[in-house]
Design an enzyme around this catalytic site. Sequence first.
Site, mmCIF file in Angstrom:
data_model
loop_
_atom_site.group_PDB
_atom_site.id
_atom_site.type_symbol
_atom_site.label_atom_id
_atom_site.label_comp_id
_atom_site.label_asym_id
_atom_site.label_seq_id
_atom_site.Cartn_x
_atom_site.Cartn_y
_atom_site.Cartn_z
ATOM 1 N N HIS A 1 -11.085 -5.024 9.507
ATOM 2 C CA HIS A 1 -11.787 -4.867 8.231
ATOM 3 C C HIS A 1 -13.043 -4.016 8.425
ATOM 4 C CE1 HIS A 1 -9.396 -8.480 7.465
ATOM 5 N NE2 HIS A 1 -9.558 -8.265 6.182
ATOM 6 N N GLU B 1 0.817 -1.219 0.000
ATOM 7 C CA GLU B 1 0.000 0.000 0.000
ATOM 8 C C GLU B 1 0.846 1.262 0.000
ATOM 9 O OE1 GLU B 1 -0.750 -2.682 1.693
ATOM 10 O OE2 GLU B 1 -2.863 -3.124 1.346
#
Length: 676
Positions: A479, A413
Amino acid sequence: MAFPKAPAILASRDLRGADLAGDPAGSSLRIYAWMRLARVADNRILDLFRQGVIRGTVTGGQGNEWMVVPLALLLDKAKDVVCFTHRGLGGHLVWSGHLCDHLNQYLANAMSPTRAREGNIHHGDPANRSLPMISHLGAMCGPVLGATDSQRRFGRKAVGVAFFGDGSSSTGDVHESLNLASLLSLPVVFVIENNSYAYSTPTDEQFARGTELWRRAEGYGMEGLVLECCDPRDAARALAPVIDRVRETSRPVLVEARTLRLRGHAAYDTCDYLRPGEADAFAARHPLPHFRESLARELGAARVDAVDAEIGSFIEDCIKAAIAVPRPDPAGMEADLFAPAPAPFPWRPEPAAPESLTLAQALNRALRKVLAERPASIVLGQDIATYGGAFKVTENLFAEFGRTRVLNTPLAESACTGYAIGLAVNGHRPIEEFQFADFATEAMTQITLNAATMHFRSGAACPLVLRLPSGAVGLGSFHSQELESLFLSMPGLKALYPSNPQDAFNALLAASEDNNPVLLFEHKGLYRRGKHPVAWDPDYRRVWHPRRIREGGFATLVTYGEAVHLAKEACDYLAAEYESDIEVFDLRCLSPLDLSEIVPSVARTGRLIVLHEGRRTHGFGAEIVARVTEGARPPLKAPPLRIAALDLPVPFAHELEAAFRPSKDRVIELITGWMS
Ligand SMILES: Cc1ncc(C[n+]2csc(CCOP(=O)(O)OP(=O)(O)O)c2C)c(N)n1
Ligand SMILES: [Mg+2]
């Protein structure tokens, strides 16, 4: 201010490999002149720091000129991409600008290239593809990859050079970037400036297996080579074919340049940690005096002395001129945080007839539109190509637009966001999907320090959309998070949080045409919550402002995202049961905050409720309450009510998650308790 005229020998900033064979004298003296300029300028900057004229810190490049100067001379300043480090003054001087521009940077005066918003050597020349460094080492590799790729996409046969030190080579960003460059076959030369130390830490305390850093190249499937500190002409002879090869093959190369630690880490460092005899050993290998001696032998001492004298007086004239520049003016700083809004993009008015879409489909429709109508746009993220993304938001885009526009990325990322920043700064318009918003913390430096500060410190636009699937839908701590407070406590980011398919469509268009990094929060619980009509909306830019979705006189409720639906349900119930009509605003845009309709509404109702799914402490609601109520006239009839999630990690079991985040029942209970 007129800058002093530079010596004629500095007129050319270029060196071709062939020059070294054809005209050794001319090109050698030119290399020497640039090295001498860099060295004396670095030394004088240190003096000025010690005299208190330059503040903050200064990190010199003494000992690196033998490599950075020839390399900068060899590159094509009209198309290549660089990011010099805190050891790269020589590179900056060769690349662009007048010595006074660079001195103005150190002096942080009114003519500084960063407008005095950054100090030391944290400037660049983004308009000429010299990316300004940030302190966070390793973090500049990704942007070099992106800007170089951007050049290639525009049809320019560029090479990028990413510099970093031996210490920096331990960062995850360097690893991620090496892998990404190899994977995407990007023409980037990675240069490790190995001076045997990271601040005070020698290489044997940084790496387990000695200092053969160039050997790492093999693991990334790229060529690696080592360049021992040497005569700069030999460095140029070694580097010229590397640059040519990278330009032709578009394959990255890793070069370990073994440089010298001639001075301390920064001005205040006295180098006491050097091992016995090490300083002398560095001095003995010091190329600049050796180079000078050979030139004096080859060309006669008088010619070299003349260059020294000319450069010396030029530097002194420049210092005088730069010191005379006025101090910077704080006025205008706040206005410069964001790049100005561009004129709306001439979107085709499609879809003309409403299409019935879920929020995920509306985003997909908007992405398709952006990709089709704006060739500079690129969609990237994990599993977004053939798989269509974890939430299928990018479904079918790969089939329609191919790999150059819809790019699967590895689990990296930080480097991928850095890569997107480089694309954006160079004129592309990347839209990056994070598989879950939670994983954006991996790119914290890139988002909050590199992208968010870009315009403020360099004047360059960074048109970047970061899509963040957010919110709790039964997946536990990693998440599920709502990260708006975390990100928006840092300046320079815009943020939209749509609550319905039409707003999501509009938000993507609005975000994609903005010239700043924009966070697009997407609640996963809304992705498939029914189909709703979505059409071209000429007023799509209204999404930057809140929308009143319910009228009422009893109180004003401000919310966003999925909580908008909770608010509606709860307020309908309260109106029916208690005859208390609450005015509800869907905030839609979290940054920059527009409270111009909300403040008068609260003044009218006298009561304020904020509702969101993110945690309460340091939650976004705290900011809204503060901004709406500070100086509220007339004073509120009741203390503001904050409804938010518990101050816990997001728990997994559905019973726990339901207790963690606001529910319709809890909203009703809290409001009725507050009303009584
Ligand atoms: C990620 C990160 N951690 C810590 C620092 C603080 N710091 C600044 S320079 C430096 C040493 C860097 O060593 P190296 O990469 O070898 O470059 P050199 O200064 O030796 O040229 C450190 C630890 C930083 N700038 N970035
Ligand atoms: Mg080092």
